[in-house]
Design a protein around this motif. Structure first.
Motif, PDB file in Angstrom:
ATOM      1  N   THR A  85      19.592 -31.112   0.944  1.00 54.65           N
ATOM      2  CA  THR A  85      20.508 -31.220   2.081  1.00 54.65           C
ATOM      3  C   THR A  85      20.315 -30.134   3.139  1.00 54.65           C
ATOM      4  OG1 THR A  85      22.186 -29.906   0.935  1.00 54.65           O
ATOM      5  CG2 THR A  85      22.304 -32.307   0.686  1.00 54.65           C
ATOM      6  N   LEU A  86      19.761 -28.987   2.759  1.00 54.29           N
ATOM      7  CA  LEU A  86      19.670 -27.857   3.691  1.00 54.29           C
ATOM      8  C   LEU A  86      18.751 -28.185   4.865  1.00 54.29           C
ATOM      9  CD1 LEU A  86      20.841 -24.973   3.884  1.00 54.29           C
ATOM     10  CD2 LEU A  86      18.660 -24.145   3.010  1.00 54.29           C
ATOM     11  N   GLU A  87      19.287 -28.043   6.082  1.00 51.12           N
ATOM     12  CA  GLU A  87      18.533 -28.321   7.297  1.00 51.12           C
ATOM     13  C   GLU A  87      18.199 -27.053   8.070  1.00 51.12           C
ATOM     14  OE1 GLU A  87      20.857 -31.141   9.503  1.00 51.12           O
ATOM     15  OE2 GLU A  87      20.659 -32.686   7.960  1.00 51.12           O
ATOM     16  N   GLU A  88      19.054 -26.033   7.956  1.00 51.14           N
ATOM     17  CA  GLU A  88      18.825 -24.801   8.700  1.00 51.14           C
ATOM     18  C   GLU A  88      19.032 -23.594   7.789  1.00 51.14           C
ATOM     19  OE1 GLU A  88      20.824 -24.488  12.452  1.00 51.14           O
ATOM     20  OE2 GLU A  88      20.672 -26.638  12.845  1.00 51.14           O
ATOM     21  N   LEU A  89      18.064 -22.683   7.815  1.00 50.61           N
ATOM     22  CA  LEU A  89      18.146 -21.462   7.026  1.00 50.61           C
ATOM     23  C   LEU A  89      17.924 -20.279   7.960  1.00 50.61           C
ATOM     24  CD1 LEU A  89      18.421 -20.098   4.268  1.00 50.61           C
ATOM     25  CD2 LEU A  89      15.961 -20.429   3.938  1.00 50.61           C
ATOM     26  N   TRP A  90      18.964 -19.469   8.091  1.00 54.32           N
ATOM     27  CA  TRP A  90      18.929 -18.310   8.981  1.00 54.32           C
ATOM     28  C   TRP A  90      18.883 -17.057   8.118  1.00 54.32           C
ATOM     29  CZ3 TRP A  90      23.836 -19.816  12.270  1.00 54.32           C
ATOM     30  CH2 TRP A  90      23.629 -21.068  12.858  1.00 54.32           C
ATOM     31  N   MET A  91      17.727 -16.384   8.094  1.00 56.35           N
ATOM     32  CA  MET A  91      17.552 -15.198   7.248  1.00 56.35           C
ATOM     33  C   MET A  91      16.914 -14.041   8.009  1.00 56.35           C
ATOM     34  SD  MET A  91      16.576 -16.789   3.543  1.00 56.35           S
ATOM     35  CE  MET A  91      17.039 -15.309   2.678  1.00 56.35           C
ATOM     36  N   SER A  92      17.182 -13.932   9.284  1.00 53.78           N
ATOM     37  CA  SER A  92      16.634 -12.835  10.074  1.00 53.78           C
ATOM     38  C   SER A  92      17.252 -11.504   9.662  1.00 53.78           C
ATOM     39  CB  SER A  92      16.867 -13.083  11.564  1.00 53.78           C
ATOM     40  OG  SER A  92      16.131 -14.215  11.991  1.00 53.78           O
TER      41      SER A  92
ATOM     42  N   VAL B  79      15.037 -26.012  10.610  1.00 57.07           N
ATOM     43  CA  VAL B  79      15.136 -24.739  11.325  1.00 57.07           C
ATOM     44  C   VAL B  79      14.995 -23.594  10.329  1.00 57.07           C
ATOM     45  CG1 VAL B  79      16.652 -23.283  12.724  1.00 57.07           C
ATOM     46  CG2 VAL B  79      16.639 -25.758  13.075  1.00 57.07           C
ATOM     47  N   LEU B  80      14.085 -22.666  10.639  1.00 63.68           N
ATOM     48  CA  LEU B  80      13.876 -21.505   9.777  1.00 63.68           C
ATOM     49  C   LEU B  80      13.793 -20.258  10.641  1.00 63.68           C
ATOM     50  CD1 LEU B  80      13.325 -20.282   6.975  1.00 63.68           C
ATOM     51  CD2 LEU B  80      10.884 -20.747   7.360  1.00 63.68           C
ATOM     52  N   TYR B  81      14.810 -19.422  10.538  1.00 57.46           N
ATOM     53  CA  TYR B  81      14.853 -18.180  11.309  1.00 57.46           C
ATOM     54  C   TYR B  81      14.594 -17.007  10.378  1.00 57.46           C
ATOM     55  CZ  TYR B  81      17.011 -20.886  15.108  1.00 57.46           C
ATOM     56  OH  TYR B  81      17.273 -21.803  16.098  1.00 57.46           O
ATOM     57  N   LEU B  82      13.417 -16.383  10.553  1.00 54.96           N
ATOM     58  CA  LEU B  82      13.010 -15.254   9.717  1.00 54.96           C
ATOM     59  C   LEU B  82      12.548 -14.072  10.571  1.00 54.96           C
ATOM     60  CD1 LEU B  82      11.096 -17.118   6.889  1.00 54.96           C
ATOM     61  CD2 LEU B  82      13.093 -15.672   6.592  1.00 54.96           C
ATOM     62  N   ALA B  83      13.179 -13.885  11.717  1.00 55.14           N
ATOM     63  CA  ALA B  83      12.800 -12.770  12.585  1.00 55.14           C
ATOM     64  C   ALA B  83      13.130 -11.437  11.914  1.00 55.14           C
ATOM     65  CB  ALA B  83      13.536 -12.867  13.918  1.00 55.14           C
ATOM     66  N   ASN B  84      12.348 -10.432  12.259  1.00 55.39           N
ATOM     67  CA  ASN B  84      12.609  -9.070  11.785  1.00 55.39           C
ATOM     68  C   ASN B  84      12.713  -8.973  10.268  1.00 55.39           C
ATOM     69  OD1 ASN B  84      12.871  -7.607  14.447  1.00 55.39           O
ATOM     70  ND2 ASN B  84      14.331  -9.268  14.703  1.00 55.39           N
TER      71      ASN B  84
ATOM     72  N   GLY C  75       4.087 -27.984   3.640  1.00 56.53           N
ATOM     73  CA  GLY C  75       4.638 -29.212   3.085  1.00 56.53           C
ATOM     74  C   GLY C  75       5.998 -29.599   3.640  1.00 56.53           C
ATOM     75  N   LEU C  76       6.581 -28.743   4.464  1.00 52.40           N
ATOM     76  CA  LEU C  76       7.901 -29.032   5.047  1.00 52.40           C
ATOM     77  C   LEU C  76       7.702 -29.811   6.342  1.00 52.40           C
ATOM     78  CD1 LEU C  76       9.596 -25.548   4.472  1.00 52.40           C
ATOM     79  CD2 LEU C  76       9.596 -27.546   2.969  1.00 52.40           C
ATOM     80  N   SER C  77       7.511 -31.115   6.215  1.00 53.26           N
ATOM     81  CA  SER C  77       7.134 -31.949   7.354  1.00 53.26           C
ATOM     82  C   SER C  77       8.187 -32.018   8.452  1.00 53.26           C
ATOM     83  CB  SER C  77       6.786 -33.353   6.876  1.00 53.26           C
ATOM     84  OG  SER C  77       7.895 -33.932   6.217  1.00 53.26           O
ATOM     85  N   GLY C  78       9.442 -31.746   8.128  1.00 54.33           N
ATOM     86  CA  GLY C  78      10.502 -31.814   9.133  1.00 54.33           C
ATOM     87  C   GLY C  78      10.749 -30.503   9.863  1.00 54.33           C
ATOM     88  N   LEU C  79      10.034 -29.457   9.498  1.00 58.23           N
ATOM     89  CA  LEU C  79      10.249 -28.143  10.109  1.00 58.23           C
ATOM     90  C   LEU C  79       9.857 -28.188  11.580  1.00 58.23           C
ATOM     91  CD1 LEU C  79      11.197 -25.286   9.384  1.00 58.23           C
ATOM     92  CD2 LEU C  79       8.813 -24.699   8.911  1.00 58.23           C
ATOM     93  N   ARG C  80      10.811 -27.883  12.466  1.00 55.18           N
ATOM     94  CA  ARG C  80      10.587 -28.000  13.908  1.00 55.18           C
ATOM     95  C   ARG C  80      10.823 -26.712  14.687  1.00 55.18           C
ATOM     96  NH1 ARG C  80       8.028 -31.475  12.485  1.00 55.18           N
ATOM     97  NH2 ARG C  80       8.306 -33.706  12.709  1.00 55.18           N
ATOM     98  N   ASP C  81      11.670 -25.827  14.175  1.00 57.14           N
ATOM     99  CA  ASP C  81      12.086 -24.648  14.934  1.00 57.14           C
ATOM    100  C   ASP C  81      11.952 -23.424  14.039  1.00 57.14           C
ATOM    101  OD1 ASP C  81      13.373 -22.728  16.487  1.00 57.14           O
ATOM    102  OD2 ASP C  81      15.236 -23.865  16.700  1.00 57.14           O
ATOM    103  N   VAL C  82      11.044 -22.495  14.400  1.00 53.48           N
ATOM    104  CA  VAL C  82      10.823 -21.305  13.585  1.00 53.48           C
ATOM    105  C   VAL C  82      10.951 -20.041  14.435  1.00 53.48           C
ATOM    106  CG1 VAL C  82       9.360 -22.464  11.887  1.00 53.48           C
ATOM    107  CG2 VAL C  82       8.302 -21.399  13.893  1.00 53.48           C
ATOM    108  N   LEU C  83      11.355 -18.978  13.762  1.00 50.52           N
ATOM    109  CA  LEU C  83      11.522 -17.680  14.418  1.00 50.52           C
ATOM    110  C   LEU C  83      10.887 -16.635  13.508  1.00 50.52           C
ATOM    111  CD1 LEU C  83      13.110 -16.732  16.977  1.00 50.52           C
ATOM    112  CD2 LEU C  83      15.029 -16.294  15.485  1.00 50.52           C
ATOM    113  N   PHE C  84       9.775 -16.043  13.972  1.00 52.84           N
ATOM    114  CA  PHE C  84       9.072 -15.036  13.178  1.00 52.84           C
ATOM    115  C   PHE C  84       8.900 -13.706  13.917  1.00 52.84           C
ATOM    116  CE2 PHE C  84       7.095 -19.026  11.408  1.00 52.84           C
ATOM    117  CZ  PHE C  84       7.676 -18.932  10.155  1.00 52.84           C
ATOM    118  N   VAL C  85       9.388 -13.608  15.134  1.00 50.56           N
ATOM    119  CA  VAL C  85       9.214 -12.395  15.932  1.00 50.56           C
ATOM    120  C   VAL C  85       9.760 -11.178  15.170  1.00 50.56           C
ATOM    121  CG1 VAL C  85      11.398 -12.578  17.218  1.00 50.56           C
ATOM    122  CG2 VAL C  85       9.425 -11.487  18.279  1.00 50.56           C
TER     123      VAL C  85
END
Length: 127
Positions: free
Chosen positions: A26-33, A51-56, A70-80
């Motif tokens: 079910t998880l669609e967005e994971l914010w772990m910055s 959505v995967l936010y892993l900045a900083n 393998g995460l075919s639905g991944l559309r928005d990433v944050l790695f800065v």
């Protein structure tokens, strides 16, 4: 928690991503910055992640991004703010992300441009 869609765990001194099996479907967005994450192990089973936010964090090798392939639905990433970006211009970093995650639509808050996608497919080597 079985229907959880968004999980926000930023600024928690987290070093490892684990125990997300219960929300994998079910998880669609994971914010772990703003944590201390150095490995992307533990994300492979998140089939609906968009959505995967892993900045900083502490991601040091580009190979870590391959674990997300393998995460075919991944559309928005944050790695800065991760060590993988050190020594690269913003443009070079975005192209490198696309080389590993060609399906993403948004990187570090900005939509992917056709020219960036073409550069990533062209295999231009940076660094």
């Amino acid at each position: 928690m079985k229907n959880l869609k968004i999980l926000s765990l930023g600024r928690n001194q987290i070093k490892k991503i684990e125990k997300l099996d219960d929300v994998a479907d079910t998880l669609e967005e994971l914010w772990m910055s703003y944590n201390q994450i150095g490995s992307l192990d533990g994300l492979q089973g998140l089939n609906n992640l968009q959505v995967l936010y892993l900045a900083n964090n502490n991601i040091k090798t580009w190979g870590e991004l391959d674990k997300l392939a393998g995460l075919s639905g991944l559309r928005d990433v944050l790695f800065v703010g991760n060590p993988i970006y050190e020594g690269l211009t913003k443009e070079e970093a975005r192209i490198e992300v696309l080389k590993h995650l060609p399906n993403v639509m948004k990187i570090d808050g900005d939509l992917v441009k056709p020219s960036e996608r073409a550069a990533a497919k062209g295999g231009e080597e940076e660094g």
